[in-house]
Structures are given as structure tokens and as C-alpha cells.
Design a protein around this motif. Structure first.
Motif, mmCIF file in Angstrom:
data_model
loop_
_atom_site.group_PDB
_atom_site.id
_atom_site.type_symbol
_atom_site.label_atom_id
_atom_site.label_comp_id
_atom_site.label_asym_id
_atom_site.label_seq_id
_atom_site.Cartn_x
_atom_site.Cartn_y
_atom_site.Cartn_z
ATOM 1 N N TYR A 202 0.934 -1.158 -0.046
ATOM 2 C CA TYR A 202 -0.094 -0.158 -0.147
ATOM 3 C C TYR A 202 0.987 1.239 0.157
ATOM 4 O O TYR A 202 2.098 1.151 0.345
ATOM 5 N N SER A 203 0.405 2.202 -0.210
ATOM 6 C CA SER A 203 1.072 3.702 -0.482
ATOM 7 C C SER A 203 0.389 4.728 0.346
ATOM 8 O O SER A 203 -0.810 5.042 0.218
ATOM 9 N N PHE A 204 1.097 5.303 1.253
ATOM 10 C CA PHE A 204 0.875 6.601 1.781
ATOM 11 C C PHE A 204 1.778 7.632 1.557
ATOM 12 O O PHE A 204 2.950 7.116 1.194
ATOM 13 N N GLY A 205 1.532 8.929 1.711
ATOM 14 C CA GLY A 205 2.350 10.130 1.433
ATOM 15 C C GLY A 205 2.588 10.197 -0.171
ATOM 16 O O GLY A 205 1.815 9.640 -0.814
ATOM 17 N N LEU A 206 3.423 11.019 -0.621
ATOM 18 C CA LEU A 206 3.531 11.446 -1.985
ATOM 19 C C LEU A 206 4.523 10.479 -2.655
ATOM 20 O O LEU A 206 4.394 10.254 -3.837
ATOM 21 N N ASN A 207 5.652 9.769 -2.210
ATOM 22 C CA ASN A 207 6.533 8.956 -2.745
ATOM 23 C C ASN A 207 6.617 7.584 -2.267
ATOM 24 O O ASN A 207 7.441 6.768 -2.619
ATOM 25 N N SER A 208 5.920 7.237 -0.993
ATOM 26 C CA SER A 208 6.319 6.191 -0.324
ATOM 27 C C SER A 208 5.440 4.918 -0.392
ATOM 28 O O SER A 208 4.242 5.111 -0.781
ATOM 29 N N LEU A 209 6.004 3.861 -0.738
ATOM 30 C CA LEU A 209 5.333 2.349 -0.826
ATOM 31 C C LEU A 209 5.847 1.518 0.391
ATOM 32 O O LEU A 209 7.015 1.531 0.684
ATOM 33 N N TYR A 210 4.727 1.048 0.861
ATOM 34 C CA TYR A 210 5.181 0.207 2.130
ATOM 35 C C TYR A 210 4.479 -1.337 1.899
ATOM 36 O O TYR A 210 3.309 -1.662 1.078
ATOM 37 N N ILE A 211 5.240 -2.414 2.175
ATOM 38 C CA ILE A 211 4.937 -3.991 2.198
ATOM 39 C C ILE A 211 4.084 -4.092 3.471
ATOM 40 O O ILE A 211 4.298 -3.510 4.593
ATOM 41 N N ASN A 212 2.949 -5.057 3.266
ATOM 42 C CA ASN A 212 2.058 -5.058 4.647
ATOM 43 C C ASN A 212 2.826 -6.194 5.139
ATOM 44 O O ASN A 212 2.438 -7.468 4.908
ATOM 45 N N GLN A 213 3.535 -5.860 5.910
ATOM 46 C CA GLN A 213 4.855 -6.775 6.516
ATOM 47 C C GLN A 213 4.153 -7.526 7.966
ATOM 48 O O GLN A 213 3.781 -6.924 8.696
ATOM 49 N N ALA B 192 13.500 -13.197 3.036
ATOM 50 C CA ALA B 192 13.461 -13.527 1.413
ATOM 51 C C ALA B 192 12.282 -13.229 0.722
ATOM 52 O O ALA B 192 12.137 -12.664 -0.737
ATOM 53 N N GLU B 193 11.074 -13.491 1.368
ATOM 54 C CA GLU B 193 9.778 -13.304 0.745
ATOM 55 C C GLU B 193 9.444 -11.875 0.378
ATOM 56 O O GLU B 193 9.138 -11.383 -0.761
ATOM 57 N N LYS B 194 9.927 -11.078 1.418
ATOM 58 C CA LYS B 194 9.684 -9.571 1.241
ATOM 59 C C LYS B 194 10.514 -8.999 0.082
ATOM 60 O O LYS B 194 10.176 -8.004 -0.572
ATOM 61 N N GLU B 195 11.787 -9.438 0.357
ATOM 62 C CA GLU B 195 13.001 -8.969 -0.540
ATOM 63 C C GLU B 195 12.422 -9.144 -1.918
ATOM 64 O O GLU B 195 12.453 -8.375 -2.992
ATOM 65 N N ALA B 196 12.021 -10.557 -2.353
ATOM 66 C CA ALA B 196 11.647 -10.580 -3.569
ATOM 67 C C ALA B 196 10.475 -9.845 -4.076
ATOM 68 O O ALA B 196 10.353 -9.355 -5.366
ATOM 69 N N LEU B 197 9.522 -9.620 -3.149
ATOM 70 C CA LEU B 197 8.595 -9.008 -3.381
ATOM 71 C C LEU B 197 8.725 -7.603 -3.886
ATOM 72 O O LEU B 197 8.176 -6.771 -4.685
ATOM 73 N N VAL B 198 9.536 -6.844 -3.092
ATOM 74 C CA VAL B 198 9.957 -5.410 -3.189
ATOM 75 C C VAL B 198 10.656 -5.347 -4.422
ATOM 76 O O VAL B 198 10.253 -4.212 -5.388
ATOM 77 N N ARG B 199 11.589 -6.287 -4.976
ATOM 78 C CA ARG B 199 12.178 -6.001 -6.361
ATOM 79 C C ARG B 199 11.282 -6.161 -7.319
ATOM 80 O O ARG B 199 11.184 -5.754 -8.397
ATOM 81 N N GLU B 200 10.266 -7.078 -7.134
ATOM 82 C CA GLU B 200 9.187 -7.401 -8.219
ATOM 83 C C GLU B 200 8.374 -6.130 -8.502
ATOM 84 O O GLU B 200 8.148 -5.757 -9.576
ATOM 85 N N ILE B 201 7.876 -5.731 -7.457
ATOM 86 C CA ILE B 201 7.051 -4.314 -7.499
ATOM 87 C C ILE B 201 7.803 -3.375 -8.158
ATOM 88 O O ILE B 201 7.390 -2.579 -9.120
ATOM 89 N N ALA B 202 9.073 -3.026 -7.700
ATOM 90 C CA ALA B 202 9.874 -2.042 -8.314
ATOM 91 C C ALA B 202 9.968 -2.052 -9.720
ATOM 92 O O ALA B 202 10.017 -1.079 -10.355
ATOM 93 N N TYR B 203 10.501 -3.364 -10.200
ATOM 94 C CA TYR B 203 10.726 -3.542 -11.668
ATOM 95 C C TYR B 203 9.294 -3.360 -12.474
ATOM 96 O O TYR B 203 9.387 -2.595 -13.590
ATOM 97 N N PRO C 273 10.295 3.804 4.296
ATOM 98 C CA PRO C 273 9.227 3.051 3.485
ATOM 99 C C PRO C 273 9.905 2.010 2.689
ATOM 100 O O PRO C 273 11.333 2.164 2.591
ATOM 101 N N ASP C 274 9.581 0.921 1.968
ATOM 102 C CA ASP C 274 10.115 0.051 1.547
ATOM 103 C C ASP C 274 10.745 0.401 0.115
ATOM 104 O O ASP C 274 11.664 -0.057 -0.310
ATOM 105 N N ILE C 275 9.568 1.132 -0.715
ATOM 106 C CA ILE C 275 10.205 1.552 -1.875
ATOM 107 C C ILE C 275 9.862 3.053 -1.933
ATOM 108 O O ILE C 275 8.948 3.782 -1.532
ATOM 109 N N ILE C 276 10.726 4.028 -2.544
ATOM 110 C CA ILE C 276 10.564 5.268 -2.796
ATOM 111 C C ILE C 276 10.271 5.374 -4.270
ATOM 112 O O ILE C 276 11.164 5.184 -5.175
ATOM 113 N N VAL C 277 9.062 5.728 -4.798
ATOM 114 C CA VAL C 277 8.596 6.284 -6.095
ATOM 115 C C VAL C 277 9.191 7.237 -6.740
ATOM 116 O O VAL C 277 8.564 8.436 -6.348
#
Ligand SMILES: [Zn+2]
Length: 661
Positions: free
Chosen positions: A506-517, A530-541, A575-579
Motif C-alpha cells: 500500500y502507499s501513503f504519502g507522496l512517494n512512499s510504498l510499504y509492504i504489508n509486513q 527473502a519473501e519480502k525482498e523478492a516482492l520489493v524487487r518485483e514491484i519495483a521492476y 518506506p520499502d520503496i520510494i517511487v
């Protein structure tokens, strides 16, 4: 989960009424710091949002002679900004010489993972813990507290350790001001008297389509009866009373039956305004109990008398002469300026962009208001410049940023809000503010002697904001976010329709994306590791490869994985990803509020038409100085150790930048 509307959310972040009633904490230090006279001087102009591309065009056209002269004396470079390039983040990089891993400001809005709820990142207010009740009244026994959430030491605190005097005028991301004996006054992030980032009031007889309670303002329907209007101006909640009612001041407007004038009567003020005229600052008092009142200042603008009555009242600013919340160090500093100049804007971003975006003020009226801001800022600059003789002076201007946000639509023919008629009239607004800054720079250069290092810088540049990206909608369409009721999509704020048991991000804020960890979020489902790591890379890609169906362009230029780009003790809070959005694209207005509209990308038809919450490489800031720069690609956090070096102070280990000279 309790239903919370937008206004309540906006108010929650910085509500500070218990403090307001008690006054700021006592401040015994009234003497300005800095006994060691140094002949070295650093003079910094912080021009929020000044863009290197526009600057260069107008320098080449000979429209900015002093910028050009400074360039020829020293250097001009684009300045690398922060990830993400939001003002509170960028200025925190500059203040601390670190990145968000070191100062813990990642976005304008953070989130509470326990409640999936947005919180303001910059400051936090806690109310009095102990109170005593007598009948219907509640008395606080201890003061509440307002806390700056930025971590790390500010460069002027380090200068203070070495007895180098500094004056820091309205630097963003410093509310409440960090504890210091230096002269500092807070800027962006400073609330109005309600404890919000600014709520205007608009009184009108016109049947309006605007809702009563728009973000940033309140619309009141009033009636003219026997040429008289009676209305109320709301103040902070009265925490002395059990049910904490909102305080209010009643006022009357007497309309001249013949001429286009009206008399306004509020408390001990009586003044006459013509149609289209602004009042001066009016000091008003919200009475709580007989011995306690809160003082604020506001301006009235009589927009129209007939056929419809329309009166705008600015957000009530904290009174700098009797500040109910801490806005300066020493406390005396804001009072000194008030004694010299009279009441002045104290609200963080003073110009009312919300009123313009909601058609309460038109372009010309907004500019009139921002001209008050600018004129005041320039007058105070003359004063601070005249008494600057040693150490460091940082001086900040907000109008550069605000005018680019609001008037980009009139220099960009591809913008959905471009309007040819308005462009003829106001199309040079941005160019004009650059010229005003050239005149300001002229004064700085005239004052500078051979021992003065001049630095003109901005926290980021600007890009058009033509298309809005609904990040949460993209997450839903790609199977990362699930709704409880599909048919309700787009109707609810704050993820009230989200099924967390089937939501991965989910995303809150203007550039922040969070994993529902799992273990971090209240109903997290993604295992850390590992599960989260893979998900983060997949979403970023996938984000980087998404194409806007209308234009074929990529809305996301870069999706940064936080732990790849941040260093310091607070990386875990990121955040986990900064868009990082592409030129022309930005997060939609719905995203920071946790709303999920149906379309992934939409046209931005708002007047807020220029922006900078993109990938940092899209919108670098500026750096101009009268010395030669030895670093190829300087960044905001390189400037901090540069000032320290000029005064012979060793760089603290937490700073990640390198001196530029
Ligand atoms: Zn801005």
C-alpha cells in the motif's frame, strides 16, 4: 476502525490546543549567541524550488544580471536533491548533512503501521498528561509538548558548539525550532492557530457547489439582513472545557447601502474595506477562560459586496508578538522582529494555494497575497543583511516554490489546465519571481566583502505535473492490493475498503510504498526476509515498466529500494520503496489519503500544476557561489560539511557529504 474524515485527519497531525492555552515553554535565553568574532562570513540564500533549467534560460537572455555575475565570479551547478525530492526531506538533508537514513524524514506523510493511518512526519504534539477538573472546567497541571521529529544535529547547532554565530531565517523542517542559542525562526511546517497547516474561512451568500469543508478551508453560507452580515471565526479547541468546544469570535459586517464599501467590526477593531481590498493584519484573541486567551493574527479580503457578498479571511497565524507555540529561538527573536515590522506571516507556507485551487481566490488575488509575503520577506532580508557581520546567515524564500506550483499551467501549453487568456495575463509570473530574486541577490552581493562566501541554492527544481498516478490503484490492478467491496472502489479514504488479509502493499504519502509486513503492520501478511525482498524487487521492476495507456510514457522513472539508497541509524523506519516519477508525472492527490480511484493514470486539472515530487534526477536544484566548486556533481548534503570547513570545523562522522570547495 473509527471513520475519520479528511478535516479531522489534517487536524490530528499537529493539533496543539493544550499548548496554545498555556503559552510556549519558558525561554530564559534572551541573549543572541556568538561571542567569537570571526571575519569569515557565509551568506546563504535558500530559494525554494528554483530550477536550473529556467535559471539558465533567463540568465542567457540577460534577464538575471546578478545571477550571471555570480556565475562568472565562481560557479553554477545543478544541485543533487534528496530521494524523494520533497521539501521537508530535501531541507533535512541540507540541515544535517545526511540522507533520510540519518534524519528520519522520508516523506511529508508517514504512516502508523498499527493503524494503517497517515501521520505528519515533521512534528508531533502531545497534550498535557495530568489535568484537574473543577466543575465544567479542565486545568492542565503539566504542559503539553510539541516535538520536532527530525533527527540528527542541525549545522547551526554544530556552529554553536564552536562559538560561531548564525541566524537561520525560516528554514523548512525546523518546527518547533531545534534547541539552540542561535537566532532561528521556524518556516515550512509551522502550524496556524488551529494547529493545522492552514485553514481559511470564506463567507458567502452565493449558493456554492463547494462543500462546506474543503481541504484547507471552510465555506460558510451567510445572509445579508438589513445590510448586515453576522458571522463567526473559529479558533482552537477550548481544552479548559470538558467537551472541548471550538472557540470562536463573532463579528459583524455593515454594508454601505450605496457605495461598494463595508465596515467590519471584530473585537476592538473597526475598519472599512472597499470591494477588492485587503485589510492589514488584525490581532484577535480567542478567550478560553477569564484568565486565558490565545492571540492570533489574520487578514480580511472583501472579494465582493454585490450581487453576492463574499469575504475571505486568511488562516489565523500564530501571533509572533505573543507566540502561543514555539516559533523562534530565542523566544525573544520573533518578538523583536514583530516590534520592528509589526505582525508578520508565521504560518509555514504563507500563501494560500488551497484558496486558489478551490476558486476562492483568483489568480490575481492569490498573487496579491503572495506579494504581501514577498514584500515582507524582502524587507526583513534588508534588516538581517544590514546587521550581518560575522558567522553564517541563512535566508529563505517560499514564493519561488509556491508560484511555480500554481502557475506552471500558464507556461506549459501541454498542461491540461493551460488557459491562453490567463497565460497572456499571468504567464510571466514565474519569470518575474526569478527577477525579484535577482534583485535580492544584488543586495547580498553589494554587501559581501572578500571574506564572504555567497551561496545561492535551492532544494529541488521543477517539472510540469500533467498526469496523476494512482499508485494504490496500480497496486490493486496488479494483484498486490485487495478491496472488501469491489463496487465501492474510489469512495473511501484511508483504506477503509481494503481487505488487509489479502493485501501485500500500500502507499501513503507522496512517494512512499510499504509492504504489508508480518509483525510490523497490524494485519501484515508478507514475511520479512527473502519473501519480502523478492516482492520489493518485483514491484519495483513492474512499476518502472508500466506505461501510461494515454501517452505511452513511463510514469515511474525509478523505483528506489530504501535500503539501497539510505544510510544511517533510521533506515529501518523507511518506506520499502520510494517511487521516483518521471517528468510530467506525480502521485495523485488521492494516494496520500489512501483512496483508490478507478483509473491508474488521470489528467491533473488542478491549478497546482508544477511539482517536484519526481525522481531526483528529473528536478535537481541550483547551486551558485562566488567560489570555484571542485566537486563534479554536488549534492544538498555536501553543503553542510562545506560550511563547517569554512569555519575550520571538522566534519562529524555521521555526515555523508564532502566539502565542495
Ligand atoms: Zn514545493
Amino acid at each position: 476502525m473509527k471513520q475519520i474524515n479528511r478535516r479531522e485527519f489534517i487536524k490530528l497531525g499537529v493539533t496543539a490546543s493544550s499548548l496554545l492555552a498555556l503559552g510556549g515553554s519558558s525561554d530564559l535565553v534572551t541573549k543572541v549567541f556568538g561571542k567569537r568574532e570571526t571575519s569569515k562570513k557565509v551568506l546563504i540564500l535558500g530559494l525554494d524550488g528554483m530550477d536550473p533549467h529556467l535559471l539558465q534560460i533567463w540568465m542567457k537572455e540577460g534577464k538575471l544580471p546578478y545571477f550571471q555575475r555570480l556565475w562568472s565570479q565562481g560557479n553554477f551547478r545543478p544541485l543533487r536533491t534528496s530521494i524523494p525530492p520533497q521539501s521537508p526531506v530535501a531541507w533535512s538533508n541540507f540541515i544535517t548533512g545526511t540522507n533520510p537514513g540519518g534524519h528520519a524524514i522520508f516523506d511529508f506523510i508517514h504512516r502508523d503501521p498499527e493503524r494503517y493511518f497517515p501521520v505528519f512526519s515533521a512534528s508531533e504534539t502531545t497534550e498535557a498528561k495530568k489535568t484537574v477538573r473543577i466543575g465544567n472546567l479542565v486545568f492542565p497541571l503539566s504542559g503539553g509538548e510539541v516535538k520536532l521529529l527530525r533527527k540528527g544535529r542541525a549545522f547551526w547547532q554544530i556552529l554553536e558548539d564552536h562559538d560561531i554565530p548564525a541566524t537561520i531565517f525560516k528554514i523548512p523542517a525546523n518546527y518547533p525550532p531545534a534547541s539552540s542559542k542561535q537566532r532561528t525562526i521556524s518556516g515550512m511546517g509551522t502550524p496556524d492557530i488551529l494547529g493545522t497547516y492552514g485553514i481559511f474561512n470564506y463567507y458567502t451568500t452565493e449558493a456554492t457547489e463547494l462543500k462546506e469543508d474543503i481541504g484547507g478551508g471552510r465555506i460558510h453560507e451567510v445572509y445579508v439582513i438589513a445590510n448586515r452580515v453576522e458571522a463567526k471565526l473559529s479558533g482552537p479547541r477550548n481544552t479548559f472545557k470538558k467537551d472541548r468546544p471550538e472557540s470562536a469570535i463573532e463579528f459583524k459586517v455593515f454594508i454601505d447601502p450605496v457605495n461598494q464599501v463595508a465596515k467590519i467590526s471584530i473585537q476592538d477593531h473597526e475598519f472599512i474595506l472597499k470591494e477588492g481590498e485587503w485589510s492589514s493584519w488584525k490581532r484577535i484573541h480567542f478567550n478560553m477562560i477569564p484568565t486565558q486567551s490565545v492571540s492570533g493574527i489574520c487578514m480580511f479580503y472583501l472579494k465582493q459586496i454585490r450581487p453576492n457578498f463574499k469575504l475571505y479571511v486568511s488562516p489565523v497565524n500564530i501571533d509572533p508578538g505573543r507566540a502561543a507555540l514555539p516559533i523562534s529561538t530565542p523566544k525573544r527573536y520573533s518578538e523583536d522582529i514583530e516590534e520592528r515590522f509589526g505582525p508578520f506571516f508565521t504560518k509555514g507556507l504563507p500563501a494560500d494555494t488551497k484558496a486558489l485551487d478551490n476558486d476562492v481566490l483568483d489568480d490575481g488575488e492569490f498573487l496579491e497575497q503572495d506579494n504581501f509575503v514577498l514584500r515582507e520577506r524582502l524587507e526583513m532580508f534588508d534588516y538581517e543583511l544590514a546587521r550581518f557581520s560575522s558567522g553564517l546567515l541563512f535566508y529563505y524564500v517560499s514564493s519561488t516554490d509556491q508560484r511555480q506550483h500554481m502557475f506552471w499551467r500558464l507556461i506549459d501549453k501541454e498542461h491540461p489546465s493551460y488557459d491562453q487568456g490567463l497565460a497572456k495575463k499571468y504567464g510571466n509570473t514565474i519569470e518575474n519571481i526569478y527577477k525579484d530574486m535577482d534583485k535580492m541577490l544584488a543586495k547580498a552581493m553589494e554587501k559581501a566583502d572578500k571574506d564572504t562566501v555567497i551561496i545561492v541554492m535551492s532544494d529541488h527544481g521543477f517539472s510540469p505535473f500533467r498526469r496523476s498516478f494512482n499508485l494504490n490503484t496500480w497496486l490493486k490492478e496488479n494483484g498486490y492490493h485487495s478491496l472488501i467491496k469491489e463496487w465501492k472502489q474510489g469512495q473511501e479514504d484511508l483504506f477503509l475498503n481494503t481487505d488487509w488479509s489479502r493485501t501485500k502493499a500500500y502507499s501513503f504519502g507522496l512517494n512512499s510504498l510499504y509492504i504489508n509486513q508480518k509483525g510490523r503492520e497490524a494485519e501484515g501478511i508478507v514475511k520479512p526476509g527473502a519473501e519480502k525482498e523478492a516482492l520489493v524487487r518485483e514491484i519495483a521492476y513492474k512499476l518502472e515498466n508500466f506505461q501510461d495507456p494515454k501517452t505511452g510514457g513511463n510514469p515511474v522513472l525509478r523505483a528506489f529500494v530504501a535500503k539501497d539508497v539510505y544510510q544511517g541509524p533510521y533506515v529501518e523506519e523507511a518506506p520499502d520503496i520510494i517511487v521516483g516519477y518521471n517528468y510530467g508525472y506525480r502521485s495523485s492527490w488521492a494516494t496520500p489519503l489512501g483512496r483508490i480511484p478507478k483509473e491508474i493514470v488521470e489528467d491533473n486539472t488542478a491549478k497546482w500544476s508544477g511539482d517536484h515530487c519526481m525522481a531526483p534526477e528529473v528536478i535537481p536544484g541550483i547551486l551558485l557561489t562566488n567560489r570555484k566548486i571542485k566537486v563534479k556533481s554536488p549534492a544538498l548534503y555536501d553543503l553542510t560539511p562545506t560550511f563547517l570547513q569554512i569555519f575550520g570545523i571538522e566534519k562529524p562522522t555521521e555526515m555523508i557529504g564532502k566539502p565542495i570547495f
